[in-house]
Design a protein around this motif. Structure first.
Motif, short mmCIF file in Angstrom:
data_model
loop_
_atom_site.label_atom_id
_atom_site.label_comp_id
_atom_site.label_asym_id
_atom_site.label_seq_id
_atom_site.Cartn_x
_atom_site.Cartn_y
_atom_site.Cartn_z
N LYS A 76 7.95 1.51 -8.50
CA LYS A 76 6.57 1.26 -7.87
C LYS A 76 6.63 -0.40 -7.54
CE LYS A 76 2.06 1.45 -8.51
NZ LYS A 76 1.37 1.09 -7.11
N SER B 109 8.36 -0.77 -4.36
CA SER B 109 7.61 0.03 -3.23
C SER B 109 6.37 -1.05 -2.86
CB SER B 109 7.20 1.03 -3.59
OG SER B 109 6.33 1.59 -2.77
N ASP B 110 5.58 -1.59 -3.97
CA ASP B 110 4.48 -2.21 -3.65
C ASP B 110 4.54 -3.78 -3.16
OD1 ASP B 110 2.79 -0.22 -4.47
OD2 ASP B 110 2.19 -1.42 -6.36
N LYS C 155 5.71 -3.13 0.63
CA LYS C 155 4.50 -3.01 1.45
C LYS C 155 3.81 -4.25 1.83
CE LYS C 155 3.71 1.66 0.11
NZ LYS C 155 3.20 2.60 -1.04
N LEU D 243 -6.00 -4.51 1.22
CA LEU D 243 -6.00 -3.60 -0.02
C LEU D 243 -7.50 -2.97 -0.17
CD1 LEU D 243 -3.47 -5.16 -2.38
CD2 LEU D 243 -3.20 -3.27 -1.01
N SER E 5 -6.68 0.53 -8.61
CA SER E 5 -5.34 0.45 -7.52
C SER E 5 -5.09 -0.88 -7.10
CB SER E 5 -5.56 1.41 -6.51
OG SER E 5 -5.49 2.88 -7.13
N LYS F 109 -1.87 -3.56 -7.84
CA LYS F 109 -0.86 -3.99 -6.84
C LYS F 109 -0.92 -5.56 -7.16
CE LYS F 109 -1.61 0.04 -3.97
NZ LYS F 109 -0.40 0.53 -3.94
#
Length: 192
Positions: A26, A29-30, A33, A58, A66, A70
């Motif tokens: 996670k 990935s974050d 991104k 975002l 969420s 992040k």
């Protein structure tokens, strides 16, 4: 220095901090991104404006919880890079105060009738006790035969103690229930 190399180092350090593989994925990935969306390849390109712009992106895509998750992950990476001045603030979310989930009197009475019709007498008296005292379900253990006789009980929850009044009507009903169930002392709603 290449930001992707720093990300690999960061993930390795988090692994040594014993984060789970799922959490590490996670994080990776974050952050990837963010790197892709911000179109940066080098740490020197990291600027507060870029981070704020990413936060705005975002906000257009995700819910507050969420987004804050992040932001937390990105802030940990920024801490690792030793750039605390670039950290983002989380989005403050005001909790809605609503009575949507509160039973009205007719719904409450309907539930009582339904429990009685099904022969769920224990459930019936539990509902009456919860409604009559305002205690939480895990505080039922404080409703004892002795407490009914006194007309109140002391509830301890999260380090706080509060007195709960047991009304005369509720007390009368609970005494009747105890007599029917042959409960002479201790908790009225004891269970496994």
């Amino acid at each position: 220095m290449d930001i992707k190399d720093k990300l690999k180092e960061f993930i390795q350090e988090m692994r040594l901090n014993e984060l789970t593989e799922r959490t590490l994925k996670k994080y990776e990935s974050d952050i990837n991104k963010f790197i892709k969306e911000a179109n940066i390849s080098n740490i020197d390109q990291l600027k507060k404006e870029i981070l704020i712009e990413y936060k705005t992106i975002l906000q257009s895509k995700f819910k507050t919880a969420s987004i804050n998750n992040k932001i937390t992950i990105i802030n940990k990476f920024i801490d690792y890079l030793n750039l605390p001045e670039l950290k983002l603030k989380q989005i403050k979310q005001q909790k809605k105060t609503s009575l949507e989930n509160v039973l009205n009197e007719s719904d409450y009475n309907r539930l009582l009738r339904f429990a009685e019709r099904l022969g769920k007498i224990r459930t019936l008296y539990i509902m009456k006790t919860l409604a009559g005292t305002g205690i939480r379900i895990d505080e039922l253990k404080y409703i004892t035969v002795e407490a009914i006789k006194k007309g109140y009980c002391q509830v301890e929850n999260k380090g706080k103690i509060r007195d709960i009044i047991i009304s005369k009507n509720l007390s009368k009903e609970l005494k009747s229930y105890c007599k029917e169930q042959d409960i002479k002392e201790g908790m009225i709603f004891a269970s496994k």
